[in-house]
Design a protein around this motif. Structure first.
Motif, PDB file in Angstrom:
ATOM      1  N   LEU A   1       0.807  -1.214   0.000  1.00 13.71           N
ATOM      2  CA  LEU A   1       0.000   0.000   0.000  1.00 13.71           C
ATOM      3  C   LEU A   1       0.840   1.264   0.000  1.00 13.71           C
ATOM      4  CD1 LEU A   1      -2.129  -2.191   0.686  1.00 13.71           C
ATOM      5  CD2 LEU A   1      -3.332  -0.449   2.000  1.00 13.71           C
ATOM      6  N   TYR A   2       2.029   1.204   0.586  1.00 13.69           N
ATOM      7  CA  TYR A   2       2.902   2.380   0.564  1.00 13.69           C
ATOM      8  C   TYR A   2       3.331   2.711  -0.854  1.00 13.69           C
ATOM      9  CZ  TYR A   2       5.051   5.522   3.929  1.00 13.69           C
ATOM     10  OH  TYR A   2       5.327   6.605   4.726  1.00 13.69           O
ATOM     11  N   ALA A   3       3.439   1.695  -1.694  1.00 18.85           N
ATOM     12  CA  ALA A   3       3.796   1.921  -3.085  1.00 18.85           C
ATOM     13  C   ALA A   3       2.716   2.698  -3.825  1.00 18.85           C
ATOM     14  CB  ALA A   3       4.044   0.584  -3.786  1.00 18.85           C
ATOM     15  N   ILE A   4       1.479   2.679  -3.311  1.00 22.30           N
ATOM     16  CA  ILE A   4       0.370   3.348  -3.980  1.00 22.30           C
ATOM     17  C   ILE A   4       0.148   4.749  -3.423  1.00 22.30           C
ATOM     18  CG2 ILE A   4      -2.100   3.218  -4.526  1.00 22.30           C
ATOM     19  CD1 ILE A   4      -1.825   0.152  -4.214  1.00 22.30           C
ATOM     20  N   ASP A   5       0.075   4.890  -2.102  1.00 19.78           N
ATOM     21  CA  ASP A   5      -0.101   6.215  -1.493  1.00 19.78           C
ATOM     22  C   ASP A   5       0.554   6.237  -0.122  1.00 19.78           C
ATOM     23  OD1 ASP A   5      -1.505   8.426   0.131  1.00 19.78           O
ATOM     24  OD2 ASP A   5      -2.146   8.829  -1.921  1.00 19.78           O
ATOM     25  N   SER A   6       1.623   6.994  -0.010  1.00 23.25           N
ATOM     26  CA  SER A   6       2.406   7.019   1.227  1.00 23.25           C
ATOM     27  C   SER A   6       1.700   7.777   2.343  1.00 23.25           C
ATOM     28  CB  SER A   6       3.775   7.645   0.957  1.00 23.25           C
ATOM     29  OG  SER A   6       3.612   8.976   0.450  1.00 23.25           O
ATOM     30  N   SER A   7       1.061   8.896   2.015  1.00 28.36           N
ATOM     31  CA  SER A   7       0.469   9.733   3.062  1.00 28.36           C
ATOM     32  C   SER A   7      -0.625   9.000   3.819  1.00 28.36           C
ATOM     33  CB  SER A   7      -0.104  11.016   2.443  1.00 28.36           C
ATOM     34  OG  SER A   7       0.921  11.867   1.980  1.00 28.36           O
ATOM     35  N   ILE A   8      -1.556   8.392   3.081  1.00 27.49           N
ATOM     36  CA  ILE A   8      -2.687   7.752   3.742  1.00 27.49           C
ATOM     37  C   ILE A   8      -2.230   6.491   4.471  1.00 27.49           C
ATOM     38  CG2 ILE A   8      -4.976   6.760   3.407  1.00 27.49           C
ATOM     39  CD1 ILE A   8      -5.289   8.639   1.007  1.00 27.49           C
ATOM     40  N   MET A   9      -1.262   5.791   3.903  1.00 25.83           N
ATOM     41  CA  MET A   9      -0.738   4.636   4.631  1.00 25.83           C
ATOM     42  C   MET A   9       0.031   5.052   5.871  1.00 25.83           C
ATOM     43  SD  MET A   9      -1.691   1.715   4.033  1.00 25.83           S
ATOM     44  CE  MET A   9      -0.496   0.780   4.984  1.00 25.83           C
TER      45      MET A   9
END
Length: 427
Positions: free
Chosen positions: A83-91
């Motif tokens: 999931l960090y590969a997709i969106d770091s802020s929200i993760m």
């Protein structure tokens, strides 16, 4: 027996996490990046976070024995990478919540765990947790005898602890509306008079952790707790790491985590676990850059006769990045596997977590930069993924205990010990 293969269940977890991540998180950045300030971007990420909560990703921050769904630390690293590969802020909202709950998980009484973990295991709402430790003046040397120690103090007054001081870089701590997270594990220095640290005292003996809820904040006056600022960040542009102020802020004495003086140990154990997971975050960022560069190298010839990947220098850049990613992932998995299985002794497991954080975060910027050199000037455009990933990568060696000021010094202290066993983690 040594093995590096995922179980069928872990493979399914990875695939499901990637699928849900694409469905929920892929549209998020386009929406929140239209805002010019950190706080507005953070608040715009709320609907996406709510969907992750509903999908069980916050519940997965809590071990199954305490009512959550986390069966394995490695499972957590797999999800973090995907999931960090997709969106770091929200993760970071999710993983910051996991870190925020860690002192309670490690040091809370059964009664405290049942009470304070309840909002995080229902898969409802938008609960946030925070490990509220860092301060504006820095905390790298917070346990050094003779030093200033923490500036946020707590004194006992009747049935309450009274807290004064400022906190900064404490992910999620102000909540969605500036009125506090669902739960904050607030780290303070106990002081009868709120004065300076006695240079003759062991700073660790005075550290306490207080469990702060939104109800605690609401029961105080409006001036007792305030969000002062939300710094704009270079990367992780929708995360929250606010400056908050406590002024004669009252906390019921029942909300202390563990015995007075035990707080430092709990906080250090929490940060040792987060070290390896920070490595998993770095792997996710590096992987996203590699996948984008690989796609470019396969499809673009730069007006030549063959795809870029058939050229030696670009291929070498990809190879360099891939080596950094794969070795980083192995360090993360090894560290977390050692924690789960009890391999070696406490110090060797701690060392493995530190190694994972230091190595993976140090590799992140260079790995992303390798991929940008392959793509060339096109990667400098803000409508590609590369500037975002480079900006995100720069924080990994700075946060969760900076590599220079904190993590390498922790590793140094382990090596200085007379009973240091350099290969204890191998057996």
């Amino acid at each position: 027996m040594i093995g590096f293969s995922l179980t069928d269940k872990q493979k399914a977890l990875r695939e499901e996490s990637a699928r849900i991540g694409r469905e929920i998180l892929s549209p998020a950045r386009e929406l929140y990046s239209q805002y010019s300030d950190q706080e507005s971007r953070f608040q715009a990420s709320l609907p996406f976070y709510q969907k992750l909560v509903k999908a069980g990703f916050v519940k997965a921050q809590v071990p199954t024995v305490l009512g959550g769904s986390n069966e394995s630390f490695i499972d957590g690293a797999i999800v973090a990478e995907e999931l960090y590969a997709i969106d770091s802020s929200i993760m970071l909202h999710v993983l910051g919540t996991g870190l925020g709950l860690m002192p309670l998980i490690l040091g809370g009484t059964p009664e405290q765990q049942k009470k304070f973990l309840a909002p995080f295991i229902t898969c409802d709402g938008e609960p946030l947790a925070s490990l509220t430790h860092s301060e504006p003046g820095g905390t790298a040397n917070w346990l050094e005898k003779g030093g200033k120690g923490l500036e946020t103090t707590a004194r006992k007054e009747g049935d309450y602890y009274v807290v004064n001081g400022d906190k900064l870089w404490t992910t999620n701590s102000a909540g969605w509306d500036g009125k506090g997270a669902t739960l904050s594990c607030l780290c303070c220095r106990y002081s009868e008079d709120g004065g300076s640290q006695d240079p003759n005292d062991d700073p660790a003996s005075n550290i306490i952790v207080l469990l702060i809820t939104r109800d605690t904040i609401a029961q105080n006056g409006p001036e007792a707790y305030r969000k002062i600022a939300e710094p704009n960040l270079m990367g992780h542009i929708a995360a929250s790491a606010p400056l908050t102020r406590y002024t004669n802020f009252k906390v019921p004495i029942a909300n202390i985590l563990g015995a007075p003086g035990s707080g430092a140990s709990v906080i250090e154990r929490a940060f040792s676990m987060s070290a390896a997971l920070a490595g998993a975050m770095a792997v996710g960022t590096m992987r996203a850059a590699f996948e984008a560069a690989l796609k470019f190298a396969r499809e673009d010839s730069r007006r030549g006769t063959v795809p870029v990947i058939e050229r030696q220098s670009p291929a070498d850049l990809l190879i360099n990045a891939k080596l950094k990613i794969d070795t980083s992932r192995i360090l993360v998995w090894k560290a977390l596997d050692g924690v789960e299985r009890g391999t070696g002794d406490d110090n060797s497991r701690y060392e493995a977590c530190l190694q994972a954080k230091i190595y993976c975060s140090d590799q992140a910027v260079s790995a992303v930069w390798d991929t940008m050199q392959l793509v060339g000037i096109t990667s400098y455009r803000t409508d590609t993924v590369f500037p975002r990933l480079l900006n995100d990568a720069t924080v990994f060696s700075l946060f969760d205990g900076g590599n220079i000021g904190v993590r390498r010094r922790q590793l140094q202290r382990l090596m200085q010990a007379k009973d240091y066993q350099p290969w204890a983690s191998l057996w």
